[in-house]
Design an enzyme around this catalytic site. Structure first.
Site, short mmCIF file in Angstrom:
data_model
loop_
_atom_site.label_atom_id
_atom_site.label_comp_id
_atom_site.label_asym_id
_atom_site.label_seq_id
_atom_site.Cartn_x
_atom_site.Cartn_y
_atom_site.Cartn_z
N ARG A 184 1.98 2.82 9.34
CA ARG A 184 1.12 3.48 10.32
C ARG A 184 1.90 4.06 11.50
O ARG A 184 1.34 4.85 12.27
CB ARG A 184 0.04 2.52 10.83
CG ARG A 184 -1.02 2.21 9.77
CD ARG A 184 -2.23 1.49 10.36
NE ARG A 184 -3.34 1.45 9.43
CZ ARG A 184 -3.63 0.42 8.62
NH1 ARG A 184 -2.88 -0.65 8.62
NH2 ARG A 184 -4.66 0.48 7.81
N LYS A 209 8.42 -2.25 11.97
CA LYS A 209 8.22 -1.15 11.01
C LYS A 209 6.84 -1.24 10.41
O LYS A 209 6.35 -2.33 10.10
CB LYS A 209 9.28 -1.22 9.92
CG LYS A 209 10.65 -0.86 10.44
CD LYS A 209 11.60 -0.49 9.33
CE LYS A 209 12.98 -0.23 9.91
NZ LYS A 209 13.45 1.12 9.69
N SER A 210 6.20 -0.08 10.26
CA SER A 210 4.86 -0.03 9.69
C SER A 210 4.62 1.37 9.15
O SER A 210 5.06 2.36 9.76
CB SER A 210 3.82 -0.32 10.78
OG SER A 210 2.53 0.05 10.35
N GLY A 253 10.89 -2.60 5.81
CA GLY A 253 10.14 -3.85 5.80
C GLY A 253 9.75 -4.21 4.36
O GLY A 253 10.01 -5.33 3.89
N HIS A 254 9.15 -3.25 3.66
CA HIS A 254 8.82 -3.47 2.25
C HIS A 254 10.08 -3.76 1.45
O HIS A 254 10.09 -4.63 0.57
CB HIS A 254 8.14 -2.23 1.66
CG HIS A 254 6.87 -1.82 2.32
ND1 HIS A 254 6.77 -0.69 3.10
CD2 HIS A 254 5.63 -2.37 2.33
CE1 HIS A 254 5.53 -0.55 3.53
NE2 HIS A 254 4.82 -1.57 3.10
N GLN A 266 -2.72 -12.37 7.32
CA GLN A 266 -2.82 -12.11 5.88
C GLN A 266 -2.03 -13.16 5.10
O GLN A 266 -2.51 -13.70 4.10
CB GLN A 266 -2.28 -10.71 5.57
CG GLN A 266 -2.13 -10.41 4.09
CD GLN A 266 -1.76 -8.96 3.86
OE1 GLN A 266 -2.62 -8.09 3.85
NE2 GLN A 266 -0.48 -8.69 3.65
N GLN A 307 -10.42 -2.71 1.40
CA GLN A 307 -9.98 -3.45 2.58
C GLN A 307 -10.03 -2.61 3.85
O GLN A 307 -9.62 -3.07 4.92
CB GLN A 307 -8.59 -4.06 2.36
CG GLN A 307 -7.43 -3.09 2.39
CD GLN A 307 -6.12 -3.77 2.07
OE1 GLN A 307 -5.91 -4.25 0.96
NE2 GLN A 307 -5.21 -3.83 3.04
N MET A 341 0.84 -1.20 0.00
CA MET A 341 0.00 0.00 0.00
C MET A 341 0.88 1.26 0.00
O MET A 341 0.38 2.37 0.24
CB MET A 341 -0.94 -0.01 1.20
CG MET A 341 -1.90 -1.19 1.15
SD MET A 341 -3.42 -0.91 2.03
CE MET A 341 -2.80 -0.66 3.69
P1 AMP Z 1 1.45 -2.88 3.46
O1 AMP Z 1 2.01 -1.80 2.59
O2 AMP Z 1 1.33 -2.50 4.90
O3 AMP Z 1 0.19 -3.48 2.89
O4 AMP Z 1 2.52 -4.04 3.45
C1 AMP Z 1 2.91 -4.64 2.23
C2 AMP Z 1 3.68 -5.89 2.54
O5 AMP Z 1 4.84 -5.57 3.30
C3 AMP Z 1 2.87 -6.90 3.36
O6 AMP Z 1 3.13 -8.21 2.87
C4 AMP Z 1 3.42 -6.70 4.74
O7 AMP Z 1 3.32 -7.85 5.55
C5 AMP Z 1 4.88 -6.37 4.46
N1 AMP Z 1 5.45 -5.65 5.59
C6 AMP Z 1 4.99 -4.50 6.16
N2 AMP Z 1 5.75 -4.16 7.22
C7 AMP Z 1 6.70 -5.11 7.33
C8 AMP Z 1 7.78 -5.33 8.24
N3 AMP Z 1 8.03 -4.51 9.26
N4 AMP Z 1 8.57 -6.42 8.05
C9 AMP Z 1 8.31 -7.28 7.03
N5 AMP Z 1 7.31 -7.13 6.14
C10 AMP Z 1 6.52 -6.06 6.29
#
Ligand code: AMP
Length: 282
Positions: A187, A184-185, A36-37, A153, A61, A30
């Site tokens: 958010r 990491k996020s 992380g990404h 997920q 979603q 997203m």
């Molecule tokens: P998102 O942009 O939050 O939908 O995340 C996209 C992908 O990156 C998803 O498969 C998440 O699980 C993964 N992801 C997000 N944060 C992390 C993190 N800290 N470590 C590993 N994968 C991550």
């Protein structure tokens, strides 16, 4: 790297690659990309000839009272990260491209979506599975990369891929954390400095639970209170759920006899954060 906004652009490029015999990796995101990404993209680049990263804040979603409108966006920065990591395509469609007028088909995975975030966010996984199915059809990847950060997920996507015979490998990637332990996020950007400090309680609580499990404890009614107690020490934290579940089915487990996922969702102020660990039973 190409920045594509239409399904047709992606399809044509992928068709050409396939004729040339290239393997394709897909990293659905997203956006507002972080390390992380990047770890997913790096792995995809290492394992495939061509990598497609999608950046799409998927409206279907998000629940009506969730953060779709506020969700952070920074396409320029995302594009730079993808290009530096070696992605071949950044796919960034508008919602109308993904959901044109008259759209009315959804993918619903049952069972594995009943607990945890599935229970707390009605419709969330239907939105995720629908968009991920569409991306799988558009990109026809050999491998698709998902983070263990969103452990339910990952389990739901694995189930969907098996049930609907998608011809691809789902690759799960470990959680990447800040140096102080916060997962990491995108958010995390919502957190003010006081909340950012308070958010450390998630990892602290999980680490405490892991250490009692490492000392031999297997019962959820002894493990989960350790987490609740840690979270209770932080005034800014409000528990959404604290659970120990089977790592494949996501069903509650009373005693860890097979691999389990210990997963939590916690509000820090108005921001809902999730974290987890998987405990392997030898
Ligand atoms: P998102 O942009 O939050 O939908 O995340 C996209 C992908 O990156 C998803 O498969 C998440 O699980 C993964 N992801 C997000 N944060 C992390 C993190 N800290 N470590 C590993 N994968 C991550």
């Amino acid at each position: 790297m190409e920045l594509f906004t239409t399904v047709q652009q992606v399809r044509e490029q992928v068709r050409t690659w396939k004729k040339q015999g290239f393997t394709v990796g897909l990293v659905p995101t997203m956006g507002f990309l972080h390390e992380g990404h990047k770890s997913l993209i790096d792995r995809a680049v290492a394992e495939n000839d061509k990598v497609v990263v999608s950046v799409f804040v998927n409206p279907i979603q998000f629940g009506p009272n969730e953060d779709f409108a506020q969700y952070p966006r920074d396409l320029e920065k995302d594009a730079a990260l993808c290009e530096n990591a070696g992605a071949a395509i950044l796919f960034h469609p508008e919602p109308e491209e993904m959901y044109p007028n008259g759209f009315c088909t959804h993918v619903d995975v049952t069972g594995v979506t009943d607990n945890l975030c599935g229970a707390k966010r009605p419709g969330h996984f239907q939105g995720v599975c629908t968009v991920v199915s569409k991306l799988f059809h558009m990109v026809a990847p050999d491998r698709a990369y998902f983070g263990e950060k969103d452990a339910q997920q990952l389990a739901v996507i694995r189930r969907m891929v098996q049930d609907l015979n998608f011809d691809l490998e789902v690759v799960g990637c470990p959680i990447i954390r800040e140096s102080d332990g916060l997962a990491k996020s995108s958010r995390n950007t919502y957190l003010n400095p006081e909340e950012r400090r308070a958010a450390l309680v998630l990892n602290r609580a999980l680490t405490a639970a892991k250490s009692v499990m490492e000392r031999g404890e297997r019962r959820a009614d002894r493990i989960l209170p350790v987490i609740q107690a840690e979270l209770g020490e932080e005034p800014l934290a409000k528990v959404d759920y604290v659970k120990m579940v089977d790592s494949l089915t996501m069903e509650d487990v009373e005693t860890a006899e097979r691999d389990v996922l210990v997963a939590i969702a916690v509000y820090i102020g108005k921001t809902r954060l999730i974290d987890n660990f998987t405990f392997q039973i030898q």
